[in-house]
Design an enzyme around this catalytic site. Structure first.
Site, PDB file in Angstrom:
ATOM      1  N   TYR A   1       0.853  -1.186   0.000  1.00  0.00           N
ATOM      2  CA  TYR A   1       0.000   0.000   0.000  1.00  0.00           C
ATOM      3  C   TYR A   1       0.885   1.230   0.000  1.00  0.00           C
ATOM      4  O   TYR A   1       1.843   1.322   0.759  1.00  0.00           O
ATOM      5  CB  TYR A   1      -0.888  -0.001   1.250  1.00  0.00           C
ATOM      6  CG  TYR A   1      -1.819   1.186   1.351  1.00  0.00           C
ATOM      7  CD1 TYR A   1      -2.855   1.366   0.439  1.00  0.00           C
ATOM      8  CD2 TYR A   1      -1.666   2.140   2.361  1.00  0.00           C
ATOM      9  CE1 TYR A   1      -3.722   2.453   0.531  1.00  0.00           C
ATOM     10  CE2 TYR A   1      -2.524   3.231   2.469  1.00  0.00           C
ATOM     11  CZ  TYR A   1      -3.547   3.386   1.553  1.00  0.00           C
ATOM     12  OH  TYR A   1      -4.406   4.448   1.651  1.00  0.00           O
TER      13      TYR A   1
ATOM     14  N   LYS B   1       3.669   9.145   8.843  1.00  0.00           N
ATOM     15  CA  LYS B   1       3.424   8.548  10.151  1.00  0.00           C
ATOM     16  C   LYS B   1       4.391   9.072  11.234  1.00  0.00           C
ATOM     17  O   LYS B   1       4.214  10.190  11.677  1.00  0.00           O
ATOM     18  CB  LYS B   1       3.412   7.022  10.020  1.00  0.00           C
ATOM     19  CG  LYS B   1       2.278   6.595   9.052  1.00  0.00           C
ATOM     20  CD  LYS B   1       1.907   5.147   9.063  1.00  0.00           C
ATOM     21  CE  LYS B   1       0.607   4.910   8.317  1.00  0.00           C
ATOM     22  NZ  LYS B   1       0.704   4.368   6.969  1.00  0.00           N
TER      23      LYS B   1
ATOM     24  N   ASP C   1       9.283   2.838  -0.036  1.00  0.00           N
ATOM     25  CA  ASP C   1       8.248   3.527   0.740  1.00  0.00           C
ATOM     26  C   ASP C   1       8.437   3.156   2.210  1.00  0.00           C
ATOM     27  O   ASP C   1       8.205   2.020   2.612  1.00  0.00           O
ATOM     28  CB  ASP C   1       6.873   3.103   0.214  1.00  0.00           C
ATOM     29  CG  ASP C   1       5.722   3.789   0.937  1.00  0.00           C
ATOM     30  OD1 ASP C   1       5.967   4.466   1.955  1.00  0.00           O
ATOM     31  OD2 ASP C   1       4.573   3.636   0.483  1.00  0.00           O
TER      32      ASP C   1
HETATM   33  C1  LIG Z   1       0.086   4.782   5.606  1.00  0.00           C
HETATM   34  C2  LIG Z   1       0.891   4.521   4.382  1.00  0.00           C
HETATM   35  C3  LIG Z   1       0.844   5.371   3.253  1.00  0.00           C
HETATM   36  C4  LIG Z   1      -0.153   6.496   3.150  1.00  0.00           C
HETATM   37  O1  LIG Z   1       0.035   7.488   4.108  1.00  0.00           O
HETATM   38  P1  LIG Z   1      -1.192   8.474   4.451  1.00  0.00           P
HETATM   39  O2  LIG Z   1      -0.594   9.446   5.416  1.00  0.00           O
HETATM   40  O3  LIG Z   1      -2.274   7.617   5.021  1.00  0.00           O
HETATM   41  O4  LIG Z   1      -1.598   9.116   3.173  1.00  0.00           O
HETATM   42  C5  LIG Z   1       1.719   5.142   2.215  1.00  0.00           C
HETATM   43  N1  LIG Z   1       2.587   4.113   2.252  1.00  0.00           N
HETATM   44  C6  LIG Z   1       2.658   3.276   3.296  1.00  0.00           C
HETATM   45  C7  LIG Z   1       3.659   2.179   3.292  1.00  0.00           C
HETATM   46  C8  LIG Z   1       1.799   3.424   4.378  1.00  0.00           C
HETATM   47  O5  LIG Z   1       1.842   2.555   5.395  1.00  0.00           O
END
Ligand SMILES: *Cc1c(COP(=O)(O)O)cnc(C)c1O
Length: 445
Positions: free
Chosen positions: A154, A283, A253
């Site tokens: 994701y 985060k 990511d």
């Molecule tokens: C949470 C997450 C996102 C998206 O971040 P948001 O602040 O919710 O837009 C993207 N990549 C990873 C790996 C994530 O865990």
């Protein structure tokens, strides 16, 4: 969507249910992010009133050990005095300027100083914005359009990256999203996670067309998956070598893993002998406030406007309060914090695993640095297909019983479990005290 759900016998939920009913009239499905709807766990979502340390309190007065930590950001626990003071001080000087300020420079210096591959970094307001911007930058830099992503990874709700994504897409069993133009989806190649042959074949089939490979540094949105090694070469390093051999960039990511899997993210766990071109953060870097960031090679980052041709901007980017929360969190996150988190994550995983074994519930614990998740399946889980094969009904029963036992787990079988520095031995004991009854509930589901 408004069908009545069974109300737990032992726990008042009247106020939460009232708020849910009101929310459903004015907010789609009553929530501002899908997983909060508790759609796959069969109990009403709890509205949270307040949080302190490792505990959440809901609007009906129930108290829970928080095992999601806002999905990662609350590394120090809730209400850390240093973070609250930094935010309050910043607020006194102004909520937003729409102009540059010192805090942005300090946060950028901290990130560049701690994360080797990040020579330059730009702040945004969410993880989604970070991955979206990194992808545009990779396309602008290479002059190519296609991107490789992995099933179950994701990267936020970016059009090009929603196909077979994890997180809510996995929770609700969706193939992707409506509203993504076919032309955009066609430029995304979705491969099975860990499948090196598939990566080689994709580059061979699309010479000079692939701008970037994007991967979660360690997948944690289909549950946690440890990046596999083959002949001593980790999967991320393989991706870097393969991408570079074909003129493409590697984007790792670290929105979830960054500053959480270790002080230096998952790169710090397996970053020997290879370098991603771009990395994305979110985060923890915001300490509970809306912050994301993307950074990496200076020559690539310098393609951003205004000096370069790739446009990217944000009215609230580098917001003073958000930056202050991130800085205070990262500065307070010393070796002791990561050691505590590592200890507590092992203790919870081991203890819950023992309770599940005792009750005869098939399960597998996966880890990546301090991150872990428990799959309700006894087969090894190394990719999205295996993650989807787990017994989600057993997880739902386990989740409900843990909630009644005062432990707030992720309301989905496809998410990591999160602990914070406030999860001390007493808190771990509370989690483990609730586990045997929940394991028995899962066994009969
Ligand atoms: C949470 C997450 C996102 C998206 O971040 P948001 O602040 O919710 O837009 C993207 N990549 C990873 C790996 C994530 O865990």
């Amino acid at each position: 969507m408004t069908a009545a759900l069974p109300t737990p016998a032992s726990q008042p939920t009247a106020r939460s249910e009232e708020l849910l009913a009101a929310a459903q009239r004015v907010i789609p499905s009553g929530v501002n992010s899908p997983v909060r709807a508790f759609g796959s766990v069969g109990t009403p979502p709890r509205y949270i009133d307040s949080a302190r340390g490792a505990l959440l309190r809901d609007v009906d007065g129930n108290e829970y050990v928080d095992m999601i930590c806002s999905w990662g950001p609350m590394l120090l626990g809730h209400g850390d005095e240093r973070v609250l003071r930094a935010v309050a001080d910043a607020a006194q000087r102004g909520l937003s300027f729409g102009a540059s300020h010192a805090g942005e420079v300090e946060l950028a210096e901290l990130v560049c100083g701690r994360i080797g591959p990040v020579e330059k970094v730009r702040m945004v307001s969410s993880g989604t914005e970070a991955t979206m911007s990194a992808l545009r930058l990779a396309r602008g830099f290479t002059g190519r359009d296609m991107v490789i992503k992995f099933a179950g990874c994701y990267h936020g709700h970016v059009d090009a990256l929603l196909a077979e994504a994890g997180s809510g897409i996995a929770t609700f069993g969706l193939p992707g999203s409506a509203g993504v133009p076919a032309s955009v989806a066609e430029a995304t190649l979705v491969l099975p996670y860990g499948d090196r042959e598939a990566v080689r074949a994709a580059f061979a089939a699309h010479p000079d067309a692939i701008a970037a490979v994007i991967t979660e540094a360690a997948p944690a949105n289909m549950g946690v998956i440890t990046p596999p090694e083959e002949d001593g070469i980790g999967f991320n390093r393989f991706l870097a070598e393969e991408a570079h051999a074909h003129g493409a960039l590697l984007i790792t990511d670290e929105v979830l893993t960054g500053f959480r899997a270790s002080a230096t993210g998952y790169y710090g766990v397996d970053g020997e002998g290879w370098t991603p071109d771009l990395m994305t953060f979110g985060k923890v870097i915001g300490g509970g406030m809306p912050v994301g960031a993307f950074g990496g090679r200076a020559d690539v980052m310098d393609c951003l406007a205004p000096a370069g041709p790739v446009y990217q901007a944000g009215t609230l980017s580098g917001n003073p309060l958000a930056t202050a929360a991130g800085l205070a969190t990262l500065r307070a996150a010393d070796a002791e914090v990561y050691a505590r988190i590592s200890r507590s994550s092992h203790a919870v995983a081991d203890g819950v695993s023992a309770a599940l074994s005792e009750a005869g519930v098939a399960h597998t614990v996966n880890r990546a640095g301090t991150l872990f998740s428990i799959f309700f399946s006894d087969a090894p889980v190394t990719d999205y297909a295996a993650a989807k094969a787990q017994n989600t009904a057993a997880y739902a029963a386990f989740f409900r019983a843990m909630l009644e036992g005062g432990v707030y787990l992720p309301p989905s079988a496809f998410e990591a479990w999160f602990v914070s520095a406030a999860h001390d031995d007493a808190i771990v004991d509370r989690v483990l005290a609730a586990a045997p009854a929940a394991a028995r509930a899962a066994a009969t589901a």
